[in-house]
Design a protein around this motif. Structure first.
Motif, PDB file in Angstrom:
ATOM      1  N   ALA A  92     -74.038 -44.091 -19.558  1.00  0.00           N
ATOM      2  CA  ALA A  92     -73.248 -44.256 -20.774  1.00  0.00           C
ATOM      3  C   ALA A  92     -73.411 -43.092 -21.736  1.00  0.00           C
ATOM      4  CB  ALA A  92     -73.628 -45.571 -21.455  1.00  0.00           C
ATOM      5  N   GLU A  93     -74.626 -42.578 -21.887  1.00  0.00           N
ATOM      6  CA  GLU A  93     -74.881 -41.496 -22.835  1.00  0.00           C
ATOM      7  C   GLU A  93     -74.148 -40.222 -22.430  1.00  0.00           C
ATOM      8  OE1 GLU A  93     -78.700 -39.450 -25.096  1.00  0.00           O
ATOM      9  OE2 GLU A  93     -78.947 -40.223 -23.065  1.00  0.00           O
ATOM     10  N   LEU A  94     -74.267 -39.825 -21.143  1.00  0.00           N
ATOM     11  CA  LEU A  94     -73.583 -38.634 -20.681  1.00  0.00           C
ATOM     12  C   LEU A  94     -72.070 -38.832 -20.668  1.00  0.00           C
ATOM     13  CD1 LEU A  94     -75.841 -37.376 -17.739  1.00  0.00           C
ATOM     14  CD2 LEU A  94     -75.580 -36.381 -20.007  1.00  0.00           C
ATOM     15  N   GLY A  95     -71.624 -40.044 -20.342  1.00  0.00           N
ATOM     16  CA  GLY A  95     -70.192 -40.330 -20.356  1.00  0.00           C
ATOM     17  C   GLY A  95     -69.599 -40.153 -21.734  1.00  0.00           C
ATOM     18  N   ALA A  96     -70.300 -40.658 -22.755  1.00  0.00           N
ATOM     19  CA  ALA A  96     -69.834 -40.511 -24.133  1.00  0.00           C
ATOM     20  C   ALA A  96     -69.808 -39.047 -24.540  1.00  0.00           C
ATOM     21  CB  ALA A  96     -70.732 -41.308 -25.076  1.00  0.00           C
ATOM     22  N   ALA A  97     -70.821 -38.279 -24.117  1.00  0.00           N
ATOM     23  CA  ALA A  97     -70.858 -36.848 -24.436  1.00  0.00           C
ATOM     24  C   ALA A  97     -69.701 -36.112 -23.775  1.00  0.00           C
ATOM     25  CB  ALA A  97     -72.198 -36.256 -23.987  1.00  0.00           C
ATOM     26  N   ALA A  98     -69.365 -36.497 -22.540  1.00  0.00           N
ATOM     27  CA  ALA A  98     -68.248 -35.861 -21.834  1.00  0.00           C
ATOM     28  C   ALA A  98     -66.928 -36.136 -22.546  1.00  0.00           C
ATOM     29  CB  ALA A  98     -68.189 -36.363 -20.391  1.00  0.00           C
ATOM     30  N   ARG A  99     -66.733 -37.377 -22.981  1.00  0.00           N
ATOM     31  CA  ARG A  99     -65.494 -37.712 -23.685  1.00  0.00           C
ATOM     32  C   ARG A  99     -65.404 -36.989 -25.017  1.00  0.00           C
ATOM     33  NH1 ARG A  99     -66.935 -42.623 -21.310  1.00  0.00           N
ATOM     34  NH2 ARG A  99     -68.024 -43.325 -23.175  1.00  0.00           N
ATOM     35  N   SER A 100     -66.539 -36.869 -25.704  1.00  0.00           N
ATOM     36  CA  SER A 100     -66.552 -36.152 -26.979  1.00  0.00           C
ATOM     37  C   SER A 100     -66.229 -34.678 -26.776  1.00  0.00           C
ATOM     38  CB  SER A 100     -67.928 -36.300 -27.641  1.00  0.00           C
ATOM     39  OG  SER A 100     -68.024 -35.522 -28.809  1.00  0.00           O
ATOM     40  N   LEU A 101     -66.808 -34.077 -25.735  1.00  0.00           N
ATOM     41  CA  LEU A 101     -66.551 -32.670 -25.459  1.00  0.00           C
ATOM     42  C   LEU A 101     -65.085 -32.435 -25.127  1.00  0.00           C
ATOM     43  CD1 LEU A 101     -67.444 -29.777 -24.968  1.00  0.00           C
ATOM     44  CD2 LEU A 101     -68.180 -30.436 -22.676  1.00  0.00           C
ATOM     45  N   MET A 102     -64.487 -33.309 -24.311  1.00  0.00           N
ATOM     46  CA  MET A 102     -63.086 -33.135 -23.942  1.00  0.00           C
ATOM     47  C   MET A 102     -62.174 -33.322 -25.147  1.00  0.00           C
ATOM     48  SD  MET A 102     -62.942 -32.010 -20.983  1.00  0.00           S
ATOM     49  CE  MET A 102     -61.153 -31.963 -21.040  1.00  0.00           C
ATOM     50  N   ALA A 103     -62.526 -34.236 -26.040  1.00  0.00           N
ATOM     51  CA  ALA A 103     -61.720 -34.435 -27.245  1.00  0.00           C
ATOM     52  C   ALA A 103     -61.740 -33.174 -28.107  1.00  0.00           C
ATOM     53  CB  ALA A 103     -62.235 -35.630 -28.034  1.00  0.00           C
TER      54      ALA A 103
END
Length: 232
Positions: A92-103
């Motif tokens: 979950a932590e890395l997934g959230a970071a990936a979505r934030s980076l793509m945004a």
């Protein structure tokens, strides 16, 4: 909220160039003013150009950003695909970071002008990769903090064993994750498939790096074995 995240939030708040009182920052972050003071000291010590003092307020005189990156379209595609896979397969932590980076990436004007409406690929649920990902946060923490973990492991042949391990490194092989570790049961290095770990818990013990039991020692053994195979 972890301290690293709080420090990043403070920078986002004060980067508007206005003076922000410690009580204002404390209210925004749901922490005490004393915590804000400590965080400001940490930011200044790390080189962030924050100016101000206790009882007056704080502001950021200079912008904080990454150096400009010139990326080709194919590099943007590679980054987008990688972040999509992380968003699907990671914890979950890395997934959230990936979505934030793509945004952040998609919000950049230069990227919007160059990116196609469709990247030309899809990322679907990676069922095998997802298996065991509930253990990833603890495994990553154990590597950072040198925690010994107790695991129940089911081998590919179906054999179940209980082991205490010293996690050293996590690797992704396209379909599965493995955790390279020192296995105290076998007294040797082992690479455990994360999706085959049935349970994973901290046993409350930490370990110190010892000669012959580090990730560098393991990688050296792997390299030597590959060399022997190539010359046999």
């Amino acid at each position: 909220m972890r301290r690293a995240e709080r420090l990043a939030d403070i920078v986002e708040i004060v980067r508007d160039g206005r003076l922000h009182a410690a009580r204002e920052l404390a209210a925004a972050l749901s922490v005490s003013e004393r915590t804000v003071y400590r965080d400001m000291d940490a930011l200044v010590a790390s080189g962030v150009p924050v100016e101000g003092e206790r009882g007056v307020g704080y502001l950021l005189r200079e912008p904080v950003f990454l150096p400009p990156l010139a990326m080709s379209l194919i590099e943007l595609e590679a980054l987008s695909l990688g972040m999509a896979i992380v968003g699907e397969a990671a914890d979950a932590e890395l997934g959230a970071a990936a979505r934030s980076l793509m945004a952040k990436l998609e919000g950049h004007a230069s990227v919007r002008r160059r990116s196609p409406a469709s990247w030309g690929f899809g990322v679907y649920e990676l069922a095998q990769t997802r298996a065991g990902l509930a253990h990833m946060p603890l495994l990553r923490r154990a590597i950072r903090e040198r925690l010994t973990l107790a695991i129940v492991y089911r081998s590919l042949t179906g054999e179940v064993s209980e082991r205490d391990i010293r996690p050293l490194q996590i690797d992704y092989w396209g379909r599965v994750w493995t955790c390279s570790a020192w296995c105290e049961l076998r007294g040797a290095f082992r690479a455990f498939r994360v999706d085959l770990i049935e349970t994973c818990t901290s046993n409350g013990r930490t370990f110190k790096l010892e000669p012959g039991k580090t990730i560098e020692d393991y990688l050296k053994l792997v390299a030597e074995e590959l060399d022997r195979q190539q010359h046999s």
